[in-house]
Structures are given as C-alpha cells and as structure tokens.
Design an enzyme around this catalytic site. Structure first.
Site, PDB file in Angstrom:
ATOM      1  N   LYS A  52      13.833   6.826   6.751  1.00 45.13           N
ATOM      2  CA  LYS A  52      13.241   7.271   8.019  1.00 45.13           C
ATOM      3  C   LYS A  52      14.088   6.749   9.204  1.00 45.13           C
ATOM      4  O   LYS A  52      15.292   6.680   9.088  1.00 45.13           O
ATOM      5  CB  LYS A  52      11.778   6.827   8.107  1.00 45.13           C
ATOM      6  CG  LYS A  52      10.999   7.190   6.834  1.00 45.13           C
ATOM      7  CD  LYS A  52       9.525   7.057   6.987  1.00 45.13           C
ATOM      8  CE  LYS A  52       8.867   7.329   5.645  1.00 45.13           C
ATOM      9  NZ  LYS A  52       7.425   7.475   5.738  1.00 45.13           N
ATOM     10  N   GLU A  84       5.979  14.150   8.168  1.00 42.33           N
ATOM     11  CA  GLU A  84       6.265  13.593   9.496  1.00 42.33           C
ATOM     12  C   GLU A  84       7.040  14.578  10.364  1.00 42.33           C
ATOM     13  O   GLU A  84       7.100  14.409  11.582  1.00 42.33           O
ATOM     14  CB  GLU A  84       7.010  12.255   9.348  1.00 42.33           C
ATOM     15  CG  GLU A  84       6.063  11.174   8.833  1.00 42.33           C
ATOM     16  CD  GLU A  84       6.749   9.975   8.226  1.00 42.33           C
ATOM     17  OE1 GLU A  84       7.979   9.842   8.364  1.00 42.33           O
ATOM     18  OE2 GLU A  84       6.054   9.167   7.586  1.00 42.33           O
ATOM     19  N   SER A 101       3.410   5.760  -0.978  1.00 40.88           N
ATOM     20  CA  SER A 101       3.129   4.372  -1.344  1.00 40.88           C
ATOM     21  C   SER A 101       3.553   4.023  -2.767  1.00 40.88           C
ATOM     22  O   SER A 101       2.879   3.253  -3.458  1.00 40.88           O
ATOM     23  CB  SER A 101       1.651   4.050  -1.119  1.00 40.88           C
ATOM     24  OG  SER A 101       1.324   4.187   0.258  1.00 40.88           O
ATOM     25  N   ASN A 140      13.826   7.229   1.248  1.00 41.36           N
ATOM     26  CA  ASN A 140      13.806   7.798   2.593  1.00 41.36           C
ATOM     27  C   ASN A 140      13.680   6.646   3.594  1.00 41.36           C
ATOM     28  O   ASN A 140      12.613   6.059   3.729  1.00 41.36           O
ATOM     29  CB  ASN A 140      12.609   8.763   2.714  1.00 41.36           C
ATOM     30  CG  ASN A 140      12.450   9.330   4.106  1.00 41.36           C
ATOM     31  OD1 ASN A 140      13.326   9.189   4.952  1.00 41.36           O
ATOM     32  ND2 ASN A 140      11.314   9.979   4.354  1.00 41.36           N
ATOM     33  N   HIS A 154       8.999  17.294   5.313  1.00 37.00           N
ATOM     34  CA  HIS A 154       8.262  16.027   5.231  1.00 37.00           C
ATOM     35  C   HIS A 154       7.060  16.112   6.182  1.00 37.00           C
ATOM     36  O   HIS A 154       7.157  16.719   7.257  1.00 37.00           O
ATOM     37  CB  HIS A 154       9.179  14.872   5.628  1.00 37.00           C
ATOM     38  CG  HIS A 154       8.618  13.528   5.279  1.00 37.00           C
ATOM     39  ND1 HIS A 154       7.631  12.937   6.034  1.00 37.00           N
ATOM     40  CD2 HIS A 154       8.876  12.690   4.262  1.00 37.00           C
ATOM     41  CE1 HIS A 154       7.321  11.767   5.485  1.00 37.00           C
ATOM     42  NE2 HIS A 154       8.062  11.593   4.409  1.00 37.00           N
ATOM     43  N   GLU A 173       3.729  14.972  -1.878  1.00 38.05           N
ATOM     44  CA  GLU A 173       3.439  13.825  -1.027  1.00 38.05           C
ATOM     45  C   GLU A 173       2.093  14.011  -0.330  1.00 38.05           C
ATOM     46  O   GLU A 173       2.025  14.632   0.747  1.00 38.05           O
ATOM     47  CB  GLU A 173       4.530  13.682   0.031  1.00 38.05           C
ATOM     48  CG  GLU A 173       5.891  13.364  -0.549  1.00 38.05           C
ATOM     49  CD  GLU A 173       6.653  12.400   0.350  1.00 38.05           C
ATOM     50  OE1 GLU A 173       7.126  11.396  -0.175  1.00 38.05           O
ATOM     51  OE2 GLU A 173       6.733  12.635   1.559  1.00 38.05           O
ATOM     52  N   GLY A 230       2.876   5.808   3.501  1.00 33.98           N
ATOM     53  CA  GLY A 230       2.922   4.635   4.372  1.00 33.98           C
ATOM     54  C   GLY A 230       1.592   3.926   4.537  1.00 33.98           C
ATOM     55  O   GLY A 230       1.449   3.090   5.432  1.00 33.98           O
TER      56      GLY A 230
HETATM   57  C1  PEP Z   1       7.889   8.936   2.430  1.00 37.86           C
HETATM   58  O1  PEP Z   1       8.435   8.569   3.455  1.00 37.86           O
HETATM   59  O2  PEP Z   1       8.123  10.069   2.002  1.00 37.86           O
HETATM   60  C2  PEP Z   1       6.981   8.031   1.748  1.00 37.86           C
HETATM   61  C3  PEP Z   1       6.454   8.422   0.643  1.00 37.86           C
HETATM   62  O3  PEP Z   1       6.771   6.804   2.334  1.00 37.86           O
HETATM   63  P1  PEP Z   1       6.036   5.534   1.636  1.00 37.86           P
HETATM   64  O4  PEP Z   1       6.690   5.330   0.293  1.00 37.86           O
HETATM   65  O5  PEP Z   1       6.311   4.394   2.561  1.00 37.86           O
HETATM   66  O6  PEP Z   1       4.602   5.861   1.506  1.00 37.86           O
END
Ligand code: PEP
Length: 264
Positions: A11, A97, A226, A9, A95, A180, A186
């Site tokens: 973003k 976000e 992460s 992803n 997501h 998630e 992040g």
């Molecule tokens: C994500 O954007 O879904 C995500 C898991 O980001 P990261 O791997 O940077 O934590």
C-alpha cells in the site's frame, strides 16, 4: 496444476530504502529458494529500486494499480506500458481501497468514490494489462453490509462478470483473482477458512460459466484479509485457495516469510 502464489501489498508504506531492506531480509530468511510464486507490490515510486532487487532473485514484482491508456494527457496516472518498462509482472486491480472508500480512513462523504474504480474501468484495466503481458490480480469481495444482507455471492458474481466482459478465455487463463472480504481487510478479523473456501469455490464456478471449466481450473484464486502467519496454513490448505494477498503482514519479514512457508 495451479502453483501457489503469495503477494504482498505494501500500500502507501515504505520508502525505496525501507523496501529494499525488507526484501533483502525476506531473501535472507528464505535463502532465495521459494517453491511458490512470491510477488511484492510496492508503491509506484519504489518500483525501480525493488525491481533491481527482484531481478537478482525469484521474487516477482507487482504494482498496486494502473491506468488503462498507454499514454496521453492523464495527469498522475501510470500506464501498463510504463509498468512493463520495469518488468512488473503483476498488477492489483479493483482493490476495495481503490474501488471506493479508503479502508478505515475517515474521509468526507463527498470524497467517497473519488478514487473509485467501476466495473467498467476495472475491465479496461484488465484488457490493457493483458495486452502488455502484465498479469492482473483482480480483487473482488463484499462489504459487511452486503454480507449481512445475504448478498455476498451475488455481489461477487456481478464484480466478476463486470470485470471480465469481452475478455477471451485464452487471455483469462493466466488471471489471478483475490477474494478479499472488505470487512476483513486491515481489521484483524479474518474470514473463517471454511467460508473463505466456499466463496472461492463459488468464484471458480462462476469463472467456469464466464469462460470454461479448463480456464477456471487454471486461474489462481487467493484469499486476502488479515492473513497472518498463524492463520495462513489453515486457509491455504483449502482446495480452492491458491495462496494469499497480504497487506500488513507482508511488511514484516519474518511474518511474510512464514506465510510463504505456509503456502509451500
Ligand atoms: C490487502 O491490502 O489486500 C489486505 C488484505 O490487507 P491486510 O492483510 O492488512 O488485511
């Protein structure tokens, strides 16, 4: 037998040219011989360019969001039909976000929820995507406050039930779910592999209740939050974790390639 899937992803990062260079580098490292499903989710604007690169490889294309209506007066939105035009195979929905407050960005309290998807809009998006033959990657997960209050399982169960209302098991069969934990996205704070496995197992059990056991055994459940090249193997070894949804590390060719190898 579920085949592993690793999705990147990006973003709101990378121009089309930067994205093309990144995918080219990943393909150079991998020699195009992925034994698993690899999906790249660029920004909407980069989709046409990345679609071109993906067409010449085994990498599949994903989007980061969509609207649920086919066309009309919905300024700034992108429909599943428009995604299908560019052979988008997957689309992230729900997501954290886009459900609520954006990641680590400090935004005025009054704008929290401005971008937010409710269970109801997520459900509409899933139905629209299934109708277009685009596979949704449905994100679920708890905030830190919810985890600390012992609400992890109940929050996720409610998210799953809300998202899947009125969807037949036959349609749900190809769904991808990403666990998630919001506090792990992040932040560099990965969820312990045993706990991630416990939650993913709980998700599979819940999907079995919503649909049936055969369907839930077929649904791929990813872990996201992460994921890095040095923790991916431990997570992906777990029986209910079928791969990863990767943010930051998906934008570094060598790291993303190593995560793919870990899933293989
Ligand atoms: C994500 O954007 O879904 C995500 C898991 O980001 P990261 O791997 O940077 O934590």
């Amino acid at each position: 037998m579920r085949s592993p899937l690793v999705a990147g992803n990006w973003k709101m990062n990378l121009t089309s040219a930067e994205g093309e260079a990144l995918v080219t580098e990943i393909l150079h490292l991998a020699g195009e011989n992925f034994k698993i499903d690899v999906v790249i989710c660029p920004s909407f604007l980069a989709i046409p360019k990345i679609a071109d690169v993906c067409r010449r490889s085994r990498i599949k294309l994903g989007a980061q969001n969509c609207f649920w209506v086919d066309k009309g007066a919905f300024t700034g939105q992108v429909s599943p039909t428009q995604l299908a035009e560019f052979h988008v195979d997957y689309c992230i929905v729900g997501h954290s976000e886009t459900r609520g407050k954006f990641g680590k960005l400090e935004i005025p309290e009054s704008t929290v929820g401005l971008f937010s998807e409710s269970d109801e809009t997520i459900n509409l998006k899933l139905k629209a995507l299934f109708y277009q033959g685009v596979t949704p990657i449905l994100c679920v997960g708890e905030t830190l406050a919810e985890r600390e209050a012992g609400q992890t399982d109940s929050v996720i169960e409610a998210q799953l039930r809300g998202a899947l209302v009125g969807i037949e098991p036959a349609e749900m069969y190809g769904l991808v779910v990403a666990y998630e934990p919001v506090w792990a996205i992040g932040t560099g704070q990965v969820c312990d592999a045993a706990e991630a496995e416990r939650v993913c197992g709980m998700i599979r059990g819940c999907l079995g209740q919503i649909a049936d056991d055969e369907t839930s055994e077929n649904i791929r459940i990813l872990y996201g939050g992460s994921v890095k090249s040095d923790n991916a193997a431990e997570l992906f070894r777990m029986p209910n974790i079928d791969g990863g949804l990767v943010g930051g590390a998906s934008m570094v060719a060598k790291d993303f390639y190593q995560i793919i190898v870990a899933a293989e």
